[in-house]
Structures are given as C-alpha cells and as structure tokens.
Design a protein around this motif. Structure first.
Motif, PDB file in Angstrom:
ATOM      1  N   ARG A  71      60.213  36.906  20.079  1.00  0.00           N
ATOM      2  CA  ARG A  71      60.178  38.106  20.910  1.00  0.00           C
ATOM      3  C   ARG A  71      59.845  39.345  20.091  1.00  0.00           C
ATOM      4  O   ARG A  71      60.066  39.391  18.903  1.00  0.00           O
ATOM      5  CB  ARG A  71      61.496  38.300  21.652  1.00  0.00           C
ATOM      6  N   CYS A  72      59.314  40.327  20.809  1.00  0.00           N
ATOM      7  CA  CYS A  72      59.060  41.646  20.240  1.00  0.00           C
ATOM      8  C   CYS A  72      60.043  42.602  20.926  1.00  0.00           C
ATOM      9  O   CYS A  72      60.165  42.604  22.153  1.00  0.00           O
ATOM     10  CB  CYS A  72      57.622  42.083  20.523  1.00  0.00           C
ATOM     11  N   VAL A  73      60.753  43.377  20.122  1.00  0.00           N
ATOM     12  CA  VAL A  73      61.746  44.319  20.623  1.00  0.00           C
ATOM     13  C   VAL A  73      61.288  45.722  20.234  1.00  0.00           C
ATOM     14  O   VAL A  73      60.977  45.975  19.068  1.00  0.00           O
ATOM     15  CB  VAL A  73      63.138  44.041  20.017  1.00  0.00           C
ATOM     16  N   ASP A 110      60.187  41.559  29.523  1.00  0.00           N
ATOM     17  CA  ASP A 110      61.182  40.602  30.014  1.00  0.00           C
ATOM     18  C   ASP A 110      62.595  41.161  30.081  1.00  0.00           C
ATOM     19  O   ASP A 110      63.444  40.591  30.760  1.00  0.00           O
ATOM     20  CB  ASP A 110      61.161  39.350  29.121  1.00  0.00           C
ATOM     21  N   ARG A 111      62.841  42.226  29.375  1.00  0.00           N
ATOM     22  CA  ARG A 111      64.172  42.857  29.401  1.00  0.00           C
ATOM     23  C   ARG A 111      63.990  44.340  29.148  1.00  0.00           C
ATOM     24  O   ARG A 111      63.282  44.725  28.216  1.00  0.00           O
ATOM     25  CB  ARG A 111      65.066  42.250  28.328  1.00  0.00           C
ATOM     26  N   VAL A 112      64.636  45.172  29.970  1.00  0.00           N
ATOM     27  CA  VAL A 112      64.541  46.622  29.815  1.00  0.00           C
ATOM     28  C   VAL A 112      65.948  47.199  29.926  1.00  0.00           C
ATOM     29  O   VAL A 112      66.731  46.784  30.783  1.00  0.00           O
ATOM     30  CB  VAL A 112      63.648  47.260  30.900  1.00  0.00           C
ATOM     31  N   GLU A 113      66.232  48.138  29.061  1.00  0.00           N
ATOM     32  CA  GLU A 113      67.513  48.840  29.108  1.00  0.00           C
ATOM     33  C   GLU A 113      67.249  50.311  28.829  1.00  0.00           C
ATOM     34  O   GLU A 113      66.508  50.644  27.893  1.00  0.00           O
ATOM     35  CB  GLU A 113      68.452  48.248  28.053  1.00  0.00           C
ATOM     36  N   ILE A 114      67.840  51.177  29.623  1.00  0.00           N
ATOM     37  CA  ILE A 114      67.729  52.617  29.431  1.00  0.00           C
ATOM     38  C   ILE A 114      69.103  53.117  28.997  1.00  0.00           C
ATOM     39  O   ILE A 114      70.094  52.880  29.699  1.00  0.00           O
ATOM     40  CB  ILE A 114      67.310  53.354  30.730  1.00  0.00           C
ATOM     41  N   THR A 123      67.074  56.483  25.150  1.00  0.00           N
ATOM     42  CA  THR A 123      66.405  55.361  24.494  1.00  0.00           C
ATOM     43  C   THR A 123      65.922  54.402  25.570  1.00  0.00           C
ATOM     44  O   THR A 123      66.699  53.983  26.432  1.00  0.00           O
ATOM     45  CB  THR A 123      67.343  54.614  23.531  1.00  0.00           C
ATOM     46  N   VAL A 124      64.630  54.090  25.523  1.00  0.00           N
ATOM     47  CA  VAL A 124      64.059  53.051  26.375  1.00  0.00           C
ATOM     48  C   VAL A 124      63.890  51.826  25.476  1.00  0.00           C
ATOM     49  O   VAL A 124      63.129  51.859  24.501  1.00  0.00           O
ATOM     50  CB  VAL A 124      62.701  53.484  26.974  1.00  0.00           C
ATOM     51  N   HIS A 125      64.641  50.785  25.778  1.00  0.00           N
ATOM     52  CA  HIS A 125      64.628  49.540  25.013  1.00  0.00           C
ATOM     53  C   HIS A 125      63.939  48.490  25.869  1.00  0.00           C
ATOM     54  O   HIS A 125      64.277  48.326  27.039  1.00  0.00           O
ATOM     55  CB  HIS A 125      66.086  49.110  24.734  1.00  0.00           C
ATOM     56  N   PHE A 126      62.945  47.796  25.292  1.00  0.00           N
ATOM     57  CA  PHE A 126      62.336  46.693  26.039  1.00  0.00           C
ATOM     58  C   PHE A 126      62.003  45.553  25.102  1.00  0.00           C
ATOM     59  O   PHE A 126      61.837  45.737  23.896  1.00  0.00           O
ATOM     60  CB  PHE A 126      61.115  47.134  26.856  1.00  0.00           C
ATOM     61  N   GLU A 127      61.961  44.360  25.682  1.00  0.00           N
ATOM     62  CA  GLU A 127      61.681  43.143  24.933  1.00  0.00           C
ATOM     63  C   GLU A 127      60.626  42.323  25.660  1.00  0.00           C
ATOM     64  O   GLU A 127      60.631  42.245  26.889  1.00  0.00           O
ATOM     65  CB  GLU A 127      62.944  42.299  24.771  1.00  0.00           C
ATOM     66  N   LYS A 128      59.760  41.722  24.884  1.00  0.00           N
ATOM     67  CA  LYS A 128      58.733  40.824  25.423  1.00  0.00           C
ATOM     68  C   LYS A 128      58.898  39.470  24.740  1.00  0.00           C
ATOM     69  O   LYS A 128      58.854  39.373  23.507  1.00  0.00           O
ATOM     70  CB  LYS A 128      57.329  41.395  25.138  1.00  0.00           C
TER      71      LYS A 128
END
Length: 136
Positions: A71-73, A110-114, A123-128
């Motif tokens: 994954r890429c974070v 695939d995953r997002v967290e604000i 902070t906008v956190h996302f993962e692919k």
C-alpha cells in the motif's frame, strides 16, 4: 520496495502539480503501476489543492508519503483553522467548479481519514492498496 518521504510545501497553487510529479516519479521508480499512480496522484492533487485553498495560515503545508509492501499511504497536513466536512461535496451543484475533492479522494483510494487539529489545521490521510505483485 519501501519508500518514505516528507515534504514541506509552500501554500501556492503551483506547488500542487510539482508535489504530484515528485511523488509520481518516486512511485514509478519503485514499480507502482501507472493506474495506481494515477489514482494516488489525483487524490494527492485534491488534498493539496484543499490545503492551499482552505488554509488561512501563512505556513507551508506538509506532505508525507510512504510506500509499504502492499500500500501507499499519504498524509497532507495544513496549519490553518480547518474546514467543516459538511462544506464539501454533497451540496455542490452539478456545474460547480469545486466542492468534490474529498469525494474524489474517497472514490480513488481504499481508506480515507480526516483529522482536525483544533484550530491548528487538518490532515487528510489516504491509503491505496497496491497489487500484491509489488510485495516481492
């Protein structure tokens, strides 16, 4: 292959495409497929554009990216007063030029967290998730 990078970026519109290009080159060198890089790049563009547009601070914003086996974070953090999630997307008319960035990030990753930092930014956190073939 694993990768970690941290960037401090000026709050300027021109920084958005530069940041996207830097991450894309790094991910390409690590063997991340073009389709995944495209999704990550577009999500990053939206997150950076939000930081530039909505931060009322005069400080740089931060981009942290890590490539793990599968994954890429990515995290984009600004230092402004933040924004209200309800200000984005749902109420944007079809012909609006903005207001869909967070929805695009959700659709492309695939995953997002604000995370709101109580008047000190967002902070906008996302993962692919990446192809298992990269794990080797």
């Amino acid at each position: 292959m694993e990768l970690g990078m941290a960037l401090s970026i000026p709050l300027e519109n021109a920084s958005v495409s530069l940041t996207r290009n830097v991450l894309d080159v790094a991910l390409k060198r690590c063997g991340v497929p073009r389709d995944a890089r495209h999704d990550i790049g577009l999500a990053l563009t939206e997150a950076c554009a939000n930081a530039v547009r909505h931060s009322d601070a005069e400080r740089d914003y931060q981009v942290d990216a890590a490539l793990h086996r599968d994954r890429c974070v990515v995290e984009v953090t600004d230092h402004g007063s933040g924004f209200a999630i309800e200000d984005f997307g749902e109420g944007a008319p079809p012909d609006a030029e903005g207001g869909r960035g967070l929805h695009l990030i959700h659709a492309l990753t695939d995953r997002v967290e604000i995370r709101h930092h109580r008047g000190r930014g967002v902070t906008v956190h996302f993962e692919k998730v990446l192809d298992a073939a990269l794990a080797g």
